[in-house]
Design an enzyme around this catalytic site. Structure first.
Site, PDB file in Angstrom:
ATOM      1  N   ASN A 187       1.248  -1.265  -0.205  1.00  0.00           N
ATOM      2  CA  ASN A 187      -0.057   0.340  -0.304  1.00  0.00           C
ATOM      3  C   ASN A 187       0.854   0.960   0.208  1.00  0.00           C
ATOM      4  OD1 ASN A 187      -1.811   1.970   1.003  1.00  0.00           O
ATOM      5  ND2 ASN A 187      -3.445   0.644   1.458  1.00  0.00           N
ATOM      6  N   LYS A 204      -0.661  14.403  10.565  1.00  0.00           N
ATOM      7  CA  LYS A 204      -1.295  12.701  10.435  1.00  0.00           C
ATOM      8  C   LYS A 204      -1.117  12.284  11.512  1.00  0.00           C
ATOM      9  CE  LYS A 204      -3.689   9.178   8.445  1.00  0.00           C
ATOM     10  NZ  LYS A 204      -3.382   8.305   7.680  1.00  0.00           N
ATOM     11  N   HIS A 214      -2.947   6.379  14.481  1.00  0.00           N
ATOM     12  CA  HIS A 214      -3.571   5.020  14.649  1.00  0.00           C
ATOM     13  C   HIS A 214      -1.688   4.596  14.856  1.00  0.00           C
ATOM     14  CE1 HIS A 214      -5.014   5.021  10.543  1.00  0.00           C
ATOM     15  NE2 HIS A 214      -4.779   4.427  10.467  1.00  0.00           N
ATOM     16  N   ARG A 215      -1.930   4.028  13.037  1.00  0.00           N
ATOM     17  CA  ARG A 215       0.054   4.247  12.886  1.00  0.00           C
ATOM     18  C   ARG A 215       0.630   4.858  14.151  1.00  0.00           C
ATOM     19  NH1 ARG A 215      -1.735   4.224   8.052  1.00  0.00           N
ATOM     20  NH2 ARG A 215      -2.284   2.286   7.989  1.00  0.00           N
ATOM     21  N   ASP A 245      -1.981  -4.358   9.700  1.00  0.00           N
ATOM     22  CA  ASP A 245      -2.869  -4.449   9.348  1.00  0.00           C
ATOM     23  C   ASP A 245      -3.861  -3.568   9.847  1.00  0.00           C
ATOM     24  OD1 ASP A 245      -5.154  -6.688   7.330  1.00  0.00           O
ATOM     25  OD2 ASP A 245      -5.864  -6.636   9.006  1.00  0.00           O
ATOM     26  N   SER A 246      -3.802  -3.125   9.634  1.00  0.00           N
ATOM     27  CA  SER A 246      -5.067  -1.435  10.005  1.00  0.00           C
ATOM     28  C   SER A 246      -6.459  -1.452   9.262  1.00  0.00           C
ATOM     29  CB  SER A 246      -4.530  -0.144   9.435  1.00  0.00           C
ATOM     30  OG  SER A 246      -4.011  -0.554   8.450  1.00  0.00           O
ATOM     31  N   TYR A 306      -9.883   5.700   3.310  1.00  0.00           N
ATOM     32  CA  TYR A 306     -10.659   6.290   4.175  1.00  0.00           C
ATOM     33  C   TYR A 306     -10.439   8.225   4.610  1.00  0.00           C
ATOM     34  CZ  TYR A 306     -12.962   1.666   3.658  1.00  0.00           C
ATOM     35  OH  TYR A 306     -13.120   0.958   3.421  1.00  0.00           O
TER      36      TYR A 306
HETATM   37  O1  LIG Z   1      -2.093  -5.183   3.468  1.00  0.00           O
HETATM   38  P1  LIG Z   1      -1.392  -4.497   2.500  1.00  0.00           P
HETATM   39  O2  LIG Z   1      -0.402  -4.776   1.463  1.00  0.00           O
HETATM   40  O3  LIG Z   1      -0.350  -3.508   3.788  1.00  0.00           O
HETATM   41  O4  LIG Z   1      -1.953  -3.058   2.176  1.00  0.00           O
HETATM   42  P2  LIG Z   1      -3.307  -3.089   2.085  1.00  0.00           P
HETATM   43  O5  LIG Z   1      -4.127  -1.003   1.671  1.00  0.00           O
HETATM   44  O6  LIG Z   1      -4.170  -3.999   2.101  1.00  0.00           O
HETATM   45  O7  LIG Z   1      -4.314  -2.522   3.978  1.00  0.00           O
HETATM   46  P3  LIG Z   1      -4.776  -3.106   4.949  1.00  0.00           P
HETATM   47  O8  LIG Z   1      -4.878  -4.646   4.622  1.00  0.00           O
HETATM   48  O9  LIG Z   1      -3.839  -3.354   6.431  1.00  0.00           O
HETATM   49  O10 LIG Z   1      -5.740  -2.672   4.380  1.00  0.00           O
HETATM   50  C1  LIG Z   1      -6.033  -1.378   5.283  1.00  0.00           C
HETATM   51  C2  LIG Z   1      -7.340  -0.956   4.606  1.00  0.00           C
HETATM   52  O11 LIG Z   1      -7.700   0.239   5.311  1.00  0.00           O
HETATM   53  C3  LIG Z   1      -7.782   1.508   5.070  1.00  0.00           C
HETATM   54  N1  LIG Z   1      -6.364   2.503   6.225  1.00  0.00           N
HETATM   55  C4  LIG Z   1      -5.986   2.232   7.002  1.00  0.00           C
HETATM   56  N2  LIG Z   1      -4.841   3.159   7.241  1.00  0.00           N
HETATM   57  C5  LIG Z   1      -6.196   4.173   6.858  1.00  0.00           C
HETATM   58  C6  LIG Z   1      -4.941   5.618   7.461  1.00  0.00           C
HETATM   59  O12 LIG Z   1      -3.784   6.208   8.100  1.00  0.00           O
HETATM   60  N3  LIG Z   1      -5.803   6.071   6.724  1.00  0.00           N
HETATM   61  C7  LIG Z   1      -7.261   6.223   5.444  1.00  0.00           C
HETATM   62  N4  LIG Z   1      -7.406   4.576   5.176  1.00  0.00           N
HETATM   63  C8  LIG Z   1      -6.786   3.618   5.745  1.00  0.00           C
HETATM   64  C9  LIG Z   1      -7.453   1.765   4.056  1.00  0.00           C
HETATM   65  O13 LIG Z   1      -8.418   1.247   3.100  1.00  0.00           O
HETATM   66  C10 LIG Z   1      -6.782  -0.082   3.459  1.00  0.00           C
HETATM   67  O14 LIG Z   1      -7.012  -0.188   2.674  1.00  0.00           O
HETATM   68 MG   LIG Z   2      -3.925  -6.258   2.525  1.00  0.00          MG
END
Ligand SMILES: O=P(O)(O)OP(=O)(O)OP(=O)(O)OC[C@H]1O[C@@H](n2cnc3c(O)ncnc32)[C@H](O)[C@@H]1O
Ligand SMILES: [Mg+2]
Length: 203
Positions: A10, A176, A181-182, A70-71, A155
């Site tokens: 991501n 930010k 959260h990160r 994972d977020s 989001y």
């Molecule tokens: O698994 P990886 O490769 O890390 O990438 P991903 O996009 O699939 O990541 P996740 O499975 O953790 O899904 C997290 C989703 O939650 C949202 N998200 C997480 N952190 C965020 C943030 O700081 N701001 C906005 N949206 C966030 C965003 O849509 C991410 O795609």
């Molecule tokens: Mg993912």
């Protein structure tokens, strides 16, 4: 310079980890730099489980310690959705726009006081040589009625932070990264990271 590998594809996360870690004197590499990195299936039912799945698979594959994130977004009026499905809430195409539109549509008619939500971030630090460590962080907010702002990712344009009076996407990267959260999860990892890296060097 010390290097850490973040097991993510991501771009938004990668950028945030780059600035969060450069402040600590680390260079960041991500799976965007690793051409044949496998796609790890996120089959867990919690953020922690998915972070561990990603971290351990990639640490094993690269033979090196990695951090996985994972977020996601937890919306109270939606019984916690999109939750662990945040990335693919509107389908496997993983579109940020489609995901935010889906949340806004589902919250149509819900009054401001009932639009409470939080971002959650689980980090897993895994190595072929050591037990995996997990930590987490959160940030509280409200879901807006329409997107606003162009910074950040995911989001962020619909996540309103009351203390700042802005959406996450209207905050600068620096703002930010103070309150996200990160950032909170990384603070929790901080003390454990040093010890982990020392053990890693001794192996
Ligand atoms: O698994 P990886 O490769 O890390 O990438 P991903 O996009 O699939 O990541 P996740 O499975 O953790 O899904 C997290 C989703 O939650 C949202 N998200 C997480 N952190 C965020 C943030 O700081 N701001 C906005 N949206 C966030 C965003 O849509 C991410 O795609
Ligand atoms: Mg993912």
């Amino acid at each position: 310079m010390k290097t850490v590998i973040i097991a993510t594809k991501n771009k938004g996360k990668a950028k945030e980890f780059e600035s969060l870690f450069s402040a600590k004197g680390y260079e960041v590499k991500t799976l965007l730099d690793v051409p044949d990195a496998p796609d790890v299936e996120e089959t867990g039912t919690t953020f922690e489980e998915n972070a561990i799945l990603k971290a351990e698979a990639i640490a094993h594959q690269l033979g090196h310690f990695v951090i996985a994130d994972d977020s996601g977004l937890i919306v109270d009026a939606l019984e916690g959705r999109p939750g662990v499905y945040s990335a693919r809430y509107a389908g496997e195409a993983k579109s940020d726009e489609a995901n935010t539109e889906k949340v806004l549509r589902e919250l149509e008619g819900v009054p401001k006081e009932a639009r409470t939500a939080r971002f959650y971030c689980a980090l897993a630090l895994a190595s072929p040589n050591q037990e995996t460590i997990t930590v987490s962080g959160t940030m509280e907010g409200l879901i807006t009625e329409q997107p606003s702002g162009t910074n950040g990712f995911g989001y962020d344009p619909i996540f309103f932070v009351e203390e700042q009076g802005k959406t996450n996407a209207e905050l600068t990267k620096e703002e930010k990264n103070q309150i996200s959260h990160r950032a909170n999860a990384l603070r929790a990892l901080d003390e454990k990271l040093d010890l982990f890296l020392k053990r890693e060097e001794g192996m």
